[in-house]
Scaffold this motif. Structure first.
Motif, PDB file in Angstrom:
ATOM      1  N   VAL A 192       0.840  -1.203   0.000  1.00  0.00           N
ATOM      2  CA  VAL A 192       0.000   0.000   0.000  1.00  0.00           C
ATOM      3  C   VAL A 192       0.875   1.253   0.000  1.00  0.00           C
ATOM      4  CG1 VAL A 192      -1.750   1.301   1.282  1.00  0.00           C
ATOM      5  CG2 VAL A 192      -1.944  -1.183   1.087  1.00  0.00           C
ATOM      6  N   SER A 193       1.932   1.240   0.776  1.00  0.00           N
ATOM      7  CA  SER A 193       2.849   2.389   0.810  1.00  0.00           C
ATOM      8  C   SER A 193       3.499   2.625  -0.546  1.00  0.00           C
ATOM      9  CB  SER A 193       3.942   2.168   1.854  1.00  0.00           C
ATOM     10  OG  SER A 193       3.390   2.082   3.138  1.00  0.00           O
ATOM     11  N   GLU A 233      -7.227   7.923   1.555  1.00  0.00           N
ATOM     12  CA  GLU A 233      -7.464   6.863   2.551  1.00  0.00           C
ATOM     13  C   GLU A 233      -8.402   5.799   2.002  1.00  0.00           C
ATOM     14  OE1 GLU A 233      -6.026   6.173   5.574  1.00  0.00           O
ATOM     15  OE2 GLU A 233      -4.664   7.756   4.917  1.00  0.00           O
ATOM     16  N   LYS A 274      -6.404   3.549  -0.155  1.00  0.00           N
ATOM     17  CA  LYS A 274      -5.560   2.694   0.695  1.00  0.00           C
ATOM     18  C   LYS A 274      -6.376   1.533   1.255  1.00  0.00           C
ATOM     19  CE  LYS A 274      -2.218   6.170   2.111  1.00  0.00           C
ATOM     20  NZ  LYS A 274      -1.662   6.947   3.222  1.00  0.00           N
ATOM     21  N   THR A 321      -5.768  -2.373   0.361  1.00  0.00           N
ATOM     22  CA  THR A 321      -5.552  -3.292   1.489  1.00  0.00           C
ATOM     23  C   THR A 321      -6.573  -4.417   1.458  1.00  0.00           C
ATOM     24  OG1 THR A 321      -4.626  -1.509   2.852  1.00  0.00           O
ATOM     25  CG2 THR A 321      -5.468  -3.461   4.015  1.00  0.00           C
TER      26      THR A 321
END
Length: 124
Positions: A28-29, A36, A39, A43
């Motif tokens: 994810v990074s 968000e 993300k 995830t």
């Protein structure tokens, strides 16, 4: 011999699923600055694939351990699991494997290998 192929395939794909889940934060990074919501979606999808691989591996493992590996129900589990892995391998080959990330590039081969082990285990 057939049970050994089934055990090997189930262990390989379960471990591959765990290895898929462990680096989720790094994956994810790697997308840099994103919302968000994005993300959370990445995830969710990344972990969902890892859990699916673990589920397939553990299903085959427990069916083989707890039942007769050559009965009709077991054969359906092995062949359906192999089919799902082939679909997942094709999808990965068309999407993620087109990136330069080596583990994702080899993912279709791992899934296909395990599908072959499951098919062989169901016919030998």
């Amino acid at each position: 011999m057939s049970d050994a192929l089934l055990y090997a395939g189930s262990i390989i794909i379960t471990l591959w699923g765990i290895a898929h889940i462990v680096p989720t934060n790094n994956v994810v990074s790697g997308f840099g600055t994103i919302s968000e919501d994005n993300k959370r979606i990445i995830t969710m999808e990344w972990v969902a694939e890892g859990l699916t691989l673990c589920f397939i591996g553990l299903l085959v493992l427990f069916v083989t351990i707890l039942g007769d590996s050559q009965n009709d129900a077991s054969l359906i589990v092995y062949r359906a699991s192999a089919g799902m892995l082939i679909v997942m391998a094709a999808w990965t080959a068309l999407t993620g494997a087109r990136t330069p990330i080596v583990p994702i590039k080899i993912c279709p081969f791992v899934k296909t290998l395990v599908a072959i082990l499951f098919i062989l285990g169901s016919v030998l």
